[in-house]
Structures are given as structure tokens and as C-alpha cells.
Enzyme design. Sequence first.
Site, short mmCIF file in Angstrom:
data_model
loop_
_atom_site.label_atom_id
_atom_site.label_comp_id
_atom_site.label_asym_id
_atom_site.label_seq_id
_atom_site.Cartn_x
_atom_site.Cartn_y
_atom_site.Cartn_z
N ALA A 100 -11.90 -19.17 19.45
CA ALA A 100 -11.05 -18.10 19.98
C ALA A 100 -11.74 -16.88 20.59
O ALA A 100 -11.14 -16.20 21.41
CB ALA A 100 -10.10 -17.63 18.89
N ALA A 101 -12.97 -16.57 20.18
CA ALA A 101 -13.59 -15.31 20.65
C ALA A 101 -14.03 -15.41 22.11
O ALA A 101 -14.44 -16.49 22.53
CB ALA A 101 -14.78 -14.96 19.77
N PRO A 102 -13.95 -14.31 22.87
CA PRO A 102 -13.56 -12.95 22.46
C PRO A 102 -12.06 -12.69 22.40
O PRO A 102 -11.64 -11.59 22.10
CB PRO A 102 -14.21 -12.08 23.54
CG PRO A 102 -14.23 -12.97 24.75
CD PRO A 102 -14.45 -14.35 24.26
N GLY B 268 -9.44 -13.66 24.84
CA GLY B 268 -8.60 -13.61 26.04
C GLY B 268 -7.37 -14.48 25.90
O GLY B 268 -6.24 -14.06 26.21
N LYS B 269 -7.58 -15.68 25.39
CA LYS B 269 -6.45 -16.61 25.32
C LYS B 269 -5.60 -16.37 24.07
O LYS B 269 -4.38 -16.53 24.11
CB LYS B 269 -6.95 -18.05 25.40
CG LYS B 269 -7.67 -18.30 26.72
CD LYS B 269 -8.13 -19.71 26.89
CE LYS B 269 -9.06 -19.84 28.08
NZ LYS B 269 -10.36 -19.16 27.92
N GLU C 98 -13.01 -18.73 14.78
CA GLU C 98 -14.26 -18.47 15.51
C GLU C 98 -15.43 -18.64 14.54
O GLU C 98 -15.44 -18.06 13.47
CB GLU C 98 -14.24 -17.06 16.11
CG GLU C 98 -15.53 -16.58 16.72
CD GLU C 98 -16.13 -17.50 17.80
OE1 GLU C 98 -15.39 -17.93 18.71
OE2 GLU C 98 -17.33 -17.80 17.70
N ARG D 299 -19.09 -12.58 17.24
CA ARG D 299 -18.00 -12.82 18.20
C ARG D 299 -16.63 -12.67 17.53
O ARG D 299 -15.66 -12.23 18.14
CB ARG D 299 -18.17 -14.19 18.85
CG ARG D 299 -19.36 -14.21 19.83
CD ARG D 299 -19.57 -15.60 20.43
NE ARG D 299 -18.49 -16.04 21.29
CZ ARG D 299 -18.38 -15.75 22.58
NH1 ARG D 299 -19.29 -15.01 23.17
NH2 ARG D 299 -17.38 -16.23 23.29
N ASP E 119 -16.26 -22.54 10.88
CA ASP E 119 -16.44 -23.68 11.78
C ASP E 119 -15.11 -24.45 11.80
O ASP E 119 -14.68 -24.97 10.77
CB ASP E 119 -17.57 -24.55 11.21
CG ASP E 119 -17.88 -25.74 12.10
OD1 ASP E 119 -17.01 -26.13 12.91
OD2 ASP E 119 -18.99 -26.28 11.96
N CYS F 251 -14.87 -24.51 30.55
CA CYS F 251 -15.25 -23.92 31.84
C CYS F 251 -16.40 -24.74 32.41
O CYS F 251 -17.35 -24.20 32.96
CB CYS F 251 -15.56 -22.43 31.74
SG CYS F 251 -16.86 -22.01 30.60
N1 SAM Z 1 -11.07 -18.97 23.99
C1 SAM Z 1 -11.98 -17.86 24.18
C2 SAM Z 1 -11.31 -16.82 25.06
O1 SAM Z 1 -10.41 -17.14 25.84
O2 SAM Z 1 -11.67 -15.64 24.97
C3 SAM Z 1 -13.32 -18.32 24.72
C4 SAM Z 1 -13.92 -19.38 23.84
S1 SAM Z 1 -15.58 -19.80 24.23
C5 SAM Z 1 -15.37 -20.90 25.53
C6 SAM Z 1 -15.95 -20.87 22.89
C7 SAM Z 1 -16.06 -20.18 21.55
O3 SAM Z 1 -16.12 -21.20 20.55
C8 SAM Z 1 -17.32 -19.34 21.35
O4 SAM Z 1 -16.94 -18.05 20.93
C9 SAM Z 1 -18.07 -20.06 20.24
O5 SAM Z 1 -18.77 -19.18 19.39
C10 SAM Z 1 -16.95 -20.75 19.50
N2 SAM Z 1 -17.30 -21.97 18.73
C11 SAM Z 1 -18.28 -22.87 18.99
N3 SAM Z 1 -18.26 -23.85 18.08
C12 SAM Z 1 -17.25 -23.57 17.22
C13 SAM Z 1 -16.74 -24.21 16.05
N4 SAM Z 1 -17.27 -25.34 15.60
N5 SAM Z 1 -15.70 -23.65 15.42
C14 SAM Z 1 -15.13 -22.48 15.88
N6 SAM Z 1 -15.58 -21.84 16.96
C15 SAM Z 1 -16.62 -22.37 17.64
#
Ligand code: SAM
Length: 304
Positions: free
Chosen positions: A118-120, A122-123, A141, A146, A168, A238
Site C-alpha cells: 500500500a505505501a505511500p 496513493g491508491k 506494507e 514506507r 509481509d 508499473c
Molecule cells: N500502492 C502504492 C501506492 O499507490 O501508493 C504503491 C505500491 S509500490 C508499487 C509496492 C509496495 O509494496 C512498496 O511500498 C513495497 O515496500 C511493498 N511491498 C513489497 N513486498 C511486500 C510484501 N511482501 N508485503 C507487503 N508489502 C510489500
Amino acid sequence: MEEKIPSFLKEKLEKQYGKDITSKIIQGYKTQRKVTFRVNTLKSNIEEIEKELEKSKIEYEKVPWSKEAFIIENVREKEIKNLDSYEKGNIYVQSLSSMLPPIVLEPKEGTDILDMAAAPGGKTTQIATLVNNKASITACEINKIRAERLKYNIEKQGVTCSYVMTTDARKIDNFFSFDKILLDAPCSGSGTLDINNLKLSEIFTPKLIQKSTASQFALLKKAINLLKQGKEMVYSTCSILQEENEQIINKMLSYGNIEIVPIEFEGMERLPLLPSKIKGTLCVRPNELYEGFFIAKIRKKKLN
Ligand code: SAM
């Protein structure tokens, strides 16, 4: 400029899309994208923001698929971040492509929603606007720093219907179940390459893609486990590489318990699209307005 793109990526893109489309993609990487933002309807409204822009002599355009999205024509991000409405959380600076997954998800009031990565935020915050703060959103997250940013944005945007889980997402207990899930998966970022980054070829490597695909599949598998039968989720990245998108979905489809829901919304025909290997999914081509993005809508079948 072209030689700055890692050669293995160019080869992959040419194999996937052919030379003509690849050169359009590379052109897209090179263009400076316009600043875009979304009106936060939890705190403000379109008319109020239009008035503020007009008062500040900021020119804008709209998109056909969302009333809340604004494209800024004559200033950069810095000027937008100086606006009162930015300070107050009445707008959220967000790329146009990144606004699409929540729209495709079609979240409903009164339901349980999981935003898995979810971080940061936006969605997460956009989903909250779409349900008018009237749903239960679990925002997960893994990264603690983050997750703090996510909490800050949730608070600033006036979201009161979400709970941040710093963990996780692959470890979420299967005891939980959700009506809608957004998996905006961690990815190589091949849709949003920063071509001016001198360290690009050190960062963007085959290993990064491999690492991304492993976690994408594990997260998608978990998402399907947590999704209620007959309910829908969105998978997005992305990246514009098939191995992070269509191949992940196809592997999951082979388990037999999900199906693709064709994506359809008003104004979709105006998006710059790349050919996708799975009918009904969307792959957006990077250009001066959009980042490269992939979106698939998936339904978990009902067991008889
Ligand atoms: N959805 C977010 C937004 O719209 O702002 C952007 C998400 S970004 C593409 C992917 C995020 O997934 C990163 O913040 C990363 O730290 C987190 N992430 C990676 N592996 C993860 C896991 N196993 N469980 C939860 N979060 C995870």
C-alpha cells in the site's frame, strides 16, 4: 540518449513488442511527464480546486475517464506543492496511470477491502474517496519507513476507514477474507524508467526482474487465498514486461480457480495502450501523460 537504456531491456521489449512499438516506448521514457493530481473528494470538490487553479493562473486539462483527475499544463510539481489545497490534503499528486487500478477495482461502500502493497498510499487514499470513507480498508506494507509515510498520507487525506498493517502480506492469516483486493505489486518499474539516472544500469538488472516476479507470484497466490469466492481483485504493476504481468497471471490461471474479468470503463479507449497477451487486461504505454502500467481484473470462481 537511447544507449542509456539497459541493452537487455531493449532486447526484451523488441522481442515482446517489435521494433516500432519499442521505439515509441523509448520515446515515452525520454519525455518529461506533465504533473497530474487527483482531487480528494473527502475534503474538497472539483469546483473548489478549479477556482484555486484559476486564481493562481495554473492551466489544466481533464481526462475522459475521471472527473477528479487534473493534468497541469504550465507549471511543475513544485508550484502545485505550494498550493493551499496541497498543504491541506485537498489534492493528491499522483500519476494518471496510477489512478487507474482503484477505478478498475470498483470498491463498494460497506465492504472489506485489502490493499496488499500500500505505501505511500496513493491508491489506498483513492479507494477511500471512492467509498466515501464508508468501507473497511486494510492497508498492508512490509517496509516500516514506507508504512509511516502511508500513515501520514492517510491522516493528511482525511481517510478514517483504513487500518495500516505493517507486515509481509504473504504472511497474512488465511483466517481473514476480503470482498475486494488490490495487489499493486512491487515490480522492476520498467514502465517508469528514469532515463536520466546515471546509475540506471546498476539498478535495473535481470536480477531485479527475477526478484520481482518471485514476490509478484507469491503475493498474487496469497491474494487469491484471501479473496472471498465469487469476488474480484485487481493486479497491477508499473512494469510493461510480460514476465511480470501476463506470465504471472497465466501461471495463476493454470490453477483453475480464477478467471479474467474484462476491464471496461468510460474513456478507456483514449488510453495509449500496448498489446496485451491476455484479452481483457490493460497495458498502458509510457508517453508524456502516462507511465507504463499493467492492470488485470480477476474473479475467484465460486466452488459448486
Ligand atoms: N500502492 C502504492 C501506492 O499507490 O501508493 C504503491 C505500491 S509500490 C508499487 C509496492 C509496495 O509494496 C512498496 O511500498 C513495497 O515496500 C511493498 N511491498 C513489497 N513486498 C511486500 C510484501 N511482501 N508485503 C507487503 N508489502 C510489500
